[in-house]
Write a protein that holds these residues in place. Structure first.
Motif, PDB file in Angstrom:
ATOM      1  N   ASP A 165       0.859  -1.204  -0.035  1.00  0.00           N
ATOM      2  CA  ASP A 165      -0.018  -0.004  -0.031  1.00  0.00           C
ATOM      3  C   ASP A 165       0.898   1.277  -0.060  1.00  0.00           C
ATOM      4  OD1 ASP A 165      -2.109   1.815   0.353  1.00  0.00           O
ATOM      5  OD2 ASP A 165      -1.983   1.734   2.147  1.00  0.00           O
ATOM      6  N   VAL A 166       0.915   2.015  -1.272  1.00  0.00           N
ATOM      7  CA  VAL A 166       2.238   3.064  -1.177  1.00  0.00           C
ATOM      8  C   VAL A 166       1.396   4.279  -1.165  1.00  0.00           C
ATOM      9  CG1 VAL A 166       3.759   4.038  -3.045  1.00  0.00           C
ATOM     10  CG2 VAL A 166       3.143   1.628  -3.149  1.00  0.00           C
ATOM     11  N   GLY A 167       1.875   4.975  -0.024  1.00  0.00           N
ATOM     12  CA  GLY A 167       1.469   6.234   0.307  1.00  0.00           C
ATOM     13  C   GLY A 167       2.527   7.165   0.086  1.00  0.00           C
ATOM     14  N   ASP A 168       2.301   8.644   0.151  1.00  0.00           N
ATOM     15  CA  ASP A 168       3.347   9.689   0.156  1.00  0.00           C
ATOM     16  C   ASP A 168       4.346   9.342   1.563  1.00  0.00           C
ATOM     17  OD1 ASP A 168       2.557  10.647  -2.078  1.00  0.00           O
ATOM     18  OD2 ASP A 168       1.098  12.127  -0.953  1.00  0.00           O
ATOM     19  N   LYS A 169       3.875   9.032   2.781  1.00  0.00           N
ATOM     20  CA  LYS A 169       4.640   9.151   3.830  1.00  0.00           C
ATOM     21  C   LYS A 169       5.053   7.637   4.152  1.00  0.00           C
ATOM     22  CE  LYS A 169       2.567  13.183   5.631  1.00  0.00           C
ATOM     23  NZ  LYS A 169       1.766  13.847   6.763  1.00  0.00           N
ATOM     24  N   THR A 170       4.344   6.645   3.772  1.00  0.00           N
ATOM     25  CA  THR A 170       4.628   5.249   4.364  1.00  0.00           C
ATOM     26  C   THR A 170       4.013   4.358   3.200  1.00  0.00           C
ATOM     27  OG1 THR A 170       2.464   5.050   5.237  1.00  0.00           O
ATOM     28  CG2 THR A 170       4.348   5.864   6.809  1.00  0.00           C
ATOM     29  N   ILE A 171       4.981   3.073   3.167  1.00  0.00           N
ATOM     30  CA  ILE A 171       4.363   1.959   2.588  1.00  0.00           C
ATOM     31  C   ILE A 171       3.914   0.877   3.498  1.00  0.00           C
ATOM     32  CG2 ILE A 171       5.140   0.248   0.699  1.00  0.00           C
ATOM     33  CD1 ILE A 171       7.130   2.384  -0.114  1.00  0.00           C
ATOM     34  N   GLY A 172       2.742   0.330   3.300  1.00  0.00           N
ATOM     35  CA  GLY A 172       2.191  -0.681   3.915  1.00  0.00           C
ATOM     36  C   GLY A 172       2.951  -1.883   3.270  1.00  0.00           C
ATOM     37  N   VAL A 173       3.296  -3.083   4.252  1.00  0.00           N
ATOM     38  CA  VAL A 173       3.650  -4.282   3.431  1.00  0.00           C
ATOM     39  C   VAL A 173       3.222  -5.459   4.022  1.00  0.00           C
ATOM     40  CG1 VAL A 173       5.970  -5.674   3.084  1.00  0.00           C
ATOM     41  CG2 VAL A 173       6.135  -3.153   3.159  1.00  0.00           C
ATOM     42  N   ALA A 174       2.713  -6.326   3.133  1.00  0.00           N
ATOM     43  CA  ALA A 174       2.085  -7.581   3.775  1.00  0.00           C
ATOM     44  C   ALA A 174       2.584  -8.812   2.713  1.00  0.00           C
ATOM     45  CB  ALA A 174       0.629  -7.601   3.496  1.00  0.00           C
ATOM     46  N   VAL A 175       2.661 -10.025   3.412  1.00  0.00           N
ATOM     47  CA  VAL A 175       3.249 -10.961   2.730  1.00  0.00           C
ATOM     48  C   VAL A 175       2.027 -12.362   2.781  1.00  0.00           C
ATOM     49  CG1 VAL A 175       4.271 -12.244   4.819  1.00  0.00           C
ATOM     50  CG2 VAL A 175       5.408 -12.734   2.383  1.00  0.00           C
ATOM     51  N   SER A 176       2.069 -12.946   1.552  1.00  0.00           N
ATOM     52  CA  SER A 176       1.189 -14.217   1.725  1.00  0.00           C
ATOM     53  C   SER A 176       1.697 -15.520   2.259  1.00  0.00           C
ATOM     54  CB  SER A 176       0.855 -14.424   0.253  1.00  0.00           C
ATOM     55  OG  SER A 176       2.056 -15.234  -0.263  1.00  0.00           O
ATOM     56  N   ASP A 177       1.017 -16.275   2.938  1.00  0.00           N
ATOM     57  CA  ASP A 177       1.532 -17.567   3.339  1.00  0.00           C
ATOM     58  C   ASP A 177       1.910 -18.329   2.264  1.00  0.00           C
ATOM     59  OD1 ASP A 177      -0.802 -18.345   2.196  1.00  0.00           O
ATOM     60  OD2 ASP A 177      -1.568 -19.638   3.919  1.00  0.00           O
ATOM     61  N   LEU A 178       2.741 -19.555   2.253  1.00  0.00           N
ATOM     62  CA  LEU A 178       3.299 -20.374   1.507  1.00  0.00           C
ATOM     63  C   LEU A 178       2.180 -20.848   0.384  1.00  0.00           C
ATOM     64  CD1 LEU A 178       6.188 -22.217   3.266  1.00  0.00           C
ATOM     65  CD2 LEU A 178       6.442 -20.371   1.472  1.00  0.00           C
ATOM     66  N   LEU A 179       0.809 -20.960   0.872  1.00  0.00           N
ATOM     67  CA  LEU A 179      -0.077 -21.588   0.027  1.00  0.00           C
ATOM     68  C   LEU A 179      -0.844 -20.513  -0.878  1.00  0.00           C
ATOM     69  CD1 LEU A 179      -1.400 -24.359   2.278  1.00  0.00           C
ATOM     70  CD2 LEU A 179       0.332 -24.611   0.422  1.00  0.00           C
ATOM     71  N   ASP A 180      -0.515 -19.379  -0.563  1.00  0.00           N
ATOM     72  CA  ASP A 180      -1.440 -18.034  -1.366  1.00  0.00           C
ATOM     73  C   ASP A 180      -2.822 -18.082  -0.836  1.00  0.00           C
ATOM     74  OD1 ASP A 180       0.765 -17.036  -2.221  1.00  0.00           O
ATOM     75  OD2 ASP A 180       0.554 -17.924  -4.417  1.00  0.00           O
ATOM     76  N   ILE A 181      -3.030 -18.454   0.575  1.00  0.00           N
ATOM     77  CA  ILE A 181      -4.327 -18.339   1.143  1.00  0.00           C
ATOM     78  C   ILE A 181      -4.617 -17.095   1.973  1.00  0.00           C
ATOM     79  CG2 ILE A 181      -6.062 -19.665   2.423  1.00  0.00           C
ATOM     80  CD1 ILE A 181      -4.626 -22.342   1.688  1.00  0.00           C
ATOM     81  N   THR A 182      -3.623 -16.751   2.821  1.00  0.00           N
ATOM     82  CA  THR A 182      -3.893 -15.589   3.655  1.00  0.00           C
ATOM     83  C   THR A 182      -2.711 -14.903   3.618  1.00  0.00           C
ATOM     84  OG1 THR A 182      -2.903 -16.757   5.654  1.00  0.00           O
ATOM     85  CG2 THR A 182      -5.212 -17.189   5.360  1.00  0.00           C
ATOM     86  N   ALA A 183      -3.180 -13.528   3.942  1.00  0.00           N
ATOM     87  CA  ALA A 183      -2.213 -12.349   3.878  1.00  0.00           C
ATOM     88  C   ALA A 183      -1.893 -11.781   5.210  1.00  0.00           C
ATOM     89  CB  ALA A 183      -2.568 -11.173   3.012  1.00  0.00           C
ATOM     90  N   GLN A 184      -0.766 -11.716   5.571  1.00  0.00           N
ATOM     91  CA  GLN A 184      -0.464 -11.186   6.803  1.00  0.00           C
ATOM     92  C   GLN A 184       0.452  -9.958   6.827  1.00  0.00           C
ATOM     93  OE1 GLN A 184       1.190 -14.351   6.224  1.00  0.00           O
ATOM     94  NE2 GLN A 184      -0.839 -15.188   6.719  1.00  0.00           N
ATOM     95  N   ARG A 202       2.453   4.638 -10.016  1.00  0.00           N
ATOM     96  CA  ARG A 202       2.677   4.395 -11.279  1.00  0.00           C
ATOM     97  C   ARG A 202       4.386   4.387 -11.466  1.00  0.00           C
ATOM     98  NH1 ARG A 202      -1.474   2.480 -14.567  1.00  0.00           N
ATOM     99  NH2 ARG A 202      -3.524   3.519 -14.257  1.00  0.00           N
ATOM    100  N   GLU A 203       4.754   5.444 -10.965  1.00  0.00           N
ATOM    101  CA  GLU A 203       6.259   6.012 -11.062  1.00  0.00           C
ATOM    102  C   GLU A 203       6.997   4.836 -10.029  1.00  0.00           C
ATOM    103  OE1 GLU A 203       6.634  10.217 -10.309  1.00  0.00           O
ATOM    104  OE2 GLU A 203       5.492  10.442 -11.951  1.00  0.00           O
ATOM    105  N   PHE A 204       6.429   4.642  -8.874  1.00  0.00           N
ATOM    106  CA  PHE A 204       7.071   3.475  -8.002  1.00  0.00           C
ATOM    107  C   PHE A 204       6.992   2.271  -8.535  1.00  0.00           C
ATOM    108  CE2 PHE A 204       7.294   0.937  -4.135  1.00  0.00           C
ATOM    109  CZ  PHE A 204       8.111   1.396  -3.616  1.00  0.00           C
ATOM    110  N   ARG A 205       6.106   1.859  -9.219  1.00  0.00           N
ATOM    111  CA  ARG A 205       5.975   0.348  -9.720  1.00  0.00           C
ATOM    112  C   ARG A 205       7.168   0.466 -10.623  1.00  0.00           C
ATOM    113  NH1 ARG A 205       1.380  -3.144 -12.704  1.00  0.00           N
ATOM    114  NH2 ARG A 205       2.829  -4.413 -13.777  1.00  0.00           N
ATOM    115  N   THR A 206       7.115   1.448 -11.634  1.00  0.00           N
ATOM    116  CA  THR A 206       8.372   1.501 -12.531  1.00  0.00           C
ATOM    117  C   THR A 206       9.813   1.327 -12.094  1.00  0.00           C
ATOM    118  OG1 THR A 206       7.111   2.765 -14.253  1.00  0.00           O
ATOM    119  CG2 THR A 206       9.471   2.896 -14.509  1.00  0.00           C
ATOM    120  N   MET A 207      10.008   2.008 -10.792  1.00  0.00           N
ATOM    121  CA  MET A 207      11.117   2.043 -10.141  1.00  0.00           C
ATOM    122  C   MET A 207      11.214   0.630  -9.697  1.00  0.00           C
ATOM    123  SD  MET A 207      14.252   3.103  -8.989  1.00  0.00           S
ATOM    124  CE  MET A 207      13.835   5.054  -9.205  1.00  0.00           C
ATOM    125  N   ILE A 208      10.455  -0.045  -9.189  1.00  0.00           N
ATOM    126  CA  ILE A 208      10.434  -1.136  -8.728  1.00  0.00           C
ATOM    127  C   ILE A 208      10.865  -2.430  -9.846  1.00  0.00           C
ATOM    128  CG2 ILE A 208       9.106  -3.404  -7.806  1.00  0.00           C
ATOM    129  CD1 ILE A 208       9.596  -1.639  -5.551  1.00  0.00           C
TER     130      ILE A 208
END
Length: 144
Positions: A7-26, A75-81
């Motif tokens: 979740d990319v914002g101006d001040k922060t970026i929230g980060v989450a990751v899936s479990d190994l089975l792609d069922i839940t996000a934490q 969109r610019e952040f995605r290009t950088m990634i």
């Protein structure tokens, strides 16, 4: 392999990751923004740490589906990634969009219903929004 949600914002970026089975996000963390290059490098650190094959970025559209000012920044952040992934030998990692309309509002409602105090909500709302973005992406993919 896992998926990483942002979740990319101006001040922060929230980060989450899936479990190994792609069922839940934490939720993982909230990155304080310091500059687009350093921010993208930090995201790549998480891609490596969690051995992710996909980065899912929330796309902040207006309610009518049109682009906003924030949409162009993301969109610019995605290009950088994408550029950093290629330059660091991670070109096989996919970068995907997920509509993020209402995710921050939904994240706030989840935190309120969990009785999280207002000052504490501000610390974790972006991470919770990243969870919702990633979970929405995985749910959509499982139904396709």
């Amino acid at each position: 392999m896992r998926k990483l949600g942002l979740d990319v914002g101006d001040k922060t970026i929230g980060v989450a990751v899936s479990d190994l089975l792609d069922i839940t996000a934490q939720g993982v963390t909230t990155i304080e923004r310091v500059g687009i290059r350093k921010d993208a490098s930090k995201v790549l650190d998480y891609v490596r740490e969690y051995e992710c094959d996909t980065v899912v970025i929330g796309l902040p559209l207006n309610l009518d589906g049109s682009d906003s000012i924030q949409t162009q920044k993301v969109r610019e952040f995605r290009t950088m990634i994408e550029n950093k992934l290629r330059s660091e030998g991670l070109a096989s990692v996919q970068v995907e969009w997920q509509d993020e309309r209402f995710t921050t509002k939904m994240a706030e409602q989840i935190l309120i219903s969990a009785d999280v105090r207002r000052e504490n909500r501000k610390k974790v709302i972006d991470k919770q929004a990243a969870v919702l973005i990633l979970q929405s992406y995985m749910d959509r993919r499982s139904h396709e």
